[in-house]
Design an enzyme around this catalytic site. Structure first.
Site, short mmCIF file in Angstrom:
data_model
loop_
_atom_site.label_atom_id
_atom_site.label_comp_id
_atom_site.label_asym_id
_atom_site.label_seq_id
_atom_site.Cartn_x
_atom_site.Cartn_y
_atom_site.Cartn_z
N SER A 89 -6.05 -18.80 -7.80
CA SER A 89 -5.69 -19.67 -8.93
C SER A 89 -6.85 -20.53 -9.43
O SER A 89 -6.68 -21.29 -10.39
CB SER A 89 -4.52 -20.57 -8.52
N THR A 192 -4.00 -25.14 -9.52
CA THR A 192 -5.26 -25.76 -9.93
C THR A 192 -5.73 -26.77 -8.90
O THR A 192 -4.92 -27.44 -8.28
CB THR A 192 -4.98 -26.53 -11.24
N THR A 210 -9.61 -24.43 -12.86
CA THR A 210 -8.50 -23.48 -12.69
C THR A 210 -8.78 -22.15 -13.37
O THR A 210 -9.59 -22.08 -14.31
CB THR A 210 -7.21 -24.08 -13.32
N ARG A 220 -5.23 -17.95 -24.09
CA ARG A 220 -4.46 -19.14 -23.74
C ARG A 220 -5.34 -20.14 -22.95
O ARG A 220 -6.08 -19.77 -22.06
CB ARG A 220 -3.25 -18.74 -22.90
N VAL A 221 -5.22 -21.39 -23.32
CA VAL A 221 -5.90 -22.47 -22.60
C VAL A 221 -4.83 -23.45 -22.12
O VAL A 221 -3.90 -23.75 -22.86
CB VAL A 221 -6.92 -23.17 -23.53
N GLY A 222 -4.99 -23.92 -20.91
CA GLY A 222 -3.99 -24.83 -20.35
C GLY A 222 -4.39 -26.29 -20.48
O GLY A 222 -5.20 -26.67 -21.34
N ASP A 223 -3.83 -27.11 -19.61
CA ASP A 223 -4.09 -28.54 -19.65
C ASP A 223 -5.38 -28.94 -18.96
O ASP A 223 -5.96 -29.99 -19.27
CB ASP A 223 -2.93 -29.28 -18.97
N THR A 243 -1.40 -30.80 -12.08
CA THR A 243 -1.34 -29.37 -11.78
C THR A 243 0.05 -28.88 -12.16
O THR A 243 0.99 -29.67 -12.21
CB THR A 243 -1.64 -29.10 -10.29
N GLY A 244 0.17 -27.61 -12.42
CA GLY A 244 1.48 -27.08 -12.77
C GLY A 244 1.47 -26.44 -14.14
O GLY A 244 0.41 -26.07 -14.65
N GLY A 246 0.87 -25.95 -17.48
CA GLY A 246 -0.02 -26.71 -18.36
C GLY A 246 0.58 -27.05 -19.71
O GLY A 246 0.29 -28.12 -20.27
C1 SD4 Z 1 -2.63 -24.36 -16.27
N1 SD4 Z 1 -2.26 -26.39 -15.05
O1 SD4 Z 1 -3.52 -23.65 -16.70
C2 SD4 Z 1 -2.87 -25.08 -14.97
C3 SD4 Z 1 -2.36 -24.26 -13.86
C4 SD4 Z 1 -2.09 -25.01 -12.60
O2 SD4 Z 1 -1.32 -25.24 -10.50
O3 SD4 Z 1 -2.24 -26.17 -12.48
N2 SD4 Z 1 -1.64 -24.50 -11.57
O4 SD4 Z 1 -1.55 -24.49 -16.83
#
Ligand code: SD4
Length: 331
Positions: A89, A192, A210, A220-223, A243-244, A246
């Protein structure tokens, strides 16, 4: 239950459809706990997400004990996780997107408000160092994709070819059989690393890196690389990282929320709970995905909260490095 048993990353689809609704019929009234009796103050402190945080904290602490500053400690701490080919991850060992390509996001920030981030980069072993270079060597805060990769090359970083590990290749082939986007609650495969450091002198830094959601859409781009979403640091107050899923953190800028709550006098624990509560309020489908948040204030008190059970974090303080289960909104 460990963190792998949370949500399948494909909950992204559900999170998208859940925007803007009201709390579902079974949605509880958001509850905010005002204190975290377990949190002690004291510097230095290193805190990071999930159990890979133990090794990251160790590396960060080593930098501090050798006289390094918070920024070096944050960068070196997450290096360990980025370089681990078995970590699916974070870094180049991460699960790829739908097209079999690993794309990485990272951000770094220090107490004065200086920040750097990269998103959608391929073939870079240490995206956190590229984010740091954006902060230190360019007039910009954020660079993405090929431009960021070319910049990496121009400062001597290697651009490696996209290559899955045997584990991620196998997992991708499996995923391709069904290409299933139907959310399945409680199976997570994204973790992450977000790491916050305050050194002995009170200098503060954070790093977040991450490979993002497994099987995400290409592009795609996350948080994690978005300042205020996956990471926020303000030396006047404190720092937070998430984390989680995004998309839900992006919609609420949860790390920024937590820091602003602390600015208004909230404890780090209460600040984390407020940030998660905001996510709950905006996402009627909150039962389908996981988010975890960590916060520290400048006295070295910390807070941690998960949306669901199973979010854990590593805390290095008082010469002890411990893995701790966070409290959660859904009990
Ligand atoms: C995301 N927040 O790209 C990240 C993934 C993540 O634990 O945190 N995983 O959405």
């Amino acid at each position: 239950m460990d963190r792998k048993t949370f949500i399948k990353t494909t909950a992204m689809a559900a999170a998208l459809t859940g925007v803007g609704g009201k709390l579902s019929a079974q949605g509880e009234d958001p509850k905010v706990v005002k204190n975290n009796p377990k949190s002690k103050s004291g510097l230095p402190i290193v805190i990071s997400t999930w159990n890979h945080g133990i090794a990251a904290n160790e590396a960060a602490w080593k930098v501090l004990s050798e006289g390094g500053n918070a920024l070096d400690a944050a960068e070196r701490g997450v290096w360990i996780v980025e370089a681990d080919p078995n970590n699916t991850s974070v870094g180049l060992g991460g699960f790829p997107d739908r097209d079999g390509i690993v794309t990485l996001d990272a951000s770094i920030m220090v107490d004065g408000g200086q920040a750097g981030s990269v998103a959608f980069v391929q073939g870079i072993e240490h995206p956190i160092s590229l984010a740091r270079a954006v902060m230190e060597k360019t007039p910009h805060v954020m660079m993405v994709g090929e431009g960021a990769e070319l910049f990496a090359e121009s400062i001597g970083m290697k651009r490696l070819k996209n290559k899955l590990t045997p584990t991620t290749e196998k997992a991708w082939q499996e995923w391709l059989k069904e290409k299933n986007y139907k959310p399945i609650i409680n199976i997570e495969n994204h973790d992450t690393i977000g790491l916050l450091v305050i050194d002995q002198d009170g200098a503060m830094a954070g790093a977040c890196t991450t490979s993002g959601l497994a099987w995400k859409m290409h592009g795609r781009v996350g948080d994690s690389p978005i300042i205020g979403a996956g990471l926020f640091v303000d030396g006047d107050v404190g720092a937070a990282t998430c984390t989680g899923l995004g998309e839900t953190v992006l919609r609420t800028l949860a790390s920024h929320v937590a820091v602003e709550e602390m600015r208004r006098g909230a404890t780090p624990q209460s600040a984390c709970e407020e940030a998660i509560t905001r996510i709950v309020k905006k996402h009627p489908n909150f039962k389908d995905f996981q988010v975890g948040i960590l916060a520290v204030n400048k006295n070295g008190e910390h807070g941690a909260y998960g949306l669901h059970k199973g979010f854990n974090y590593a805390l290095y303080q008082d010469k002890k490095n411990e893995l701790i289960d966070a409290d959660s909104y859904v009990k």
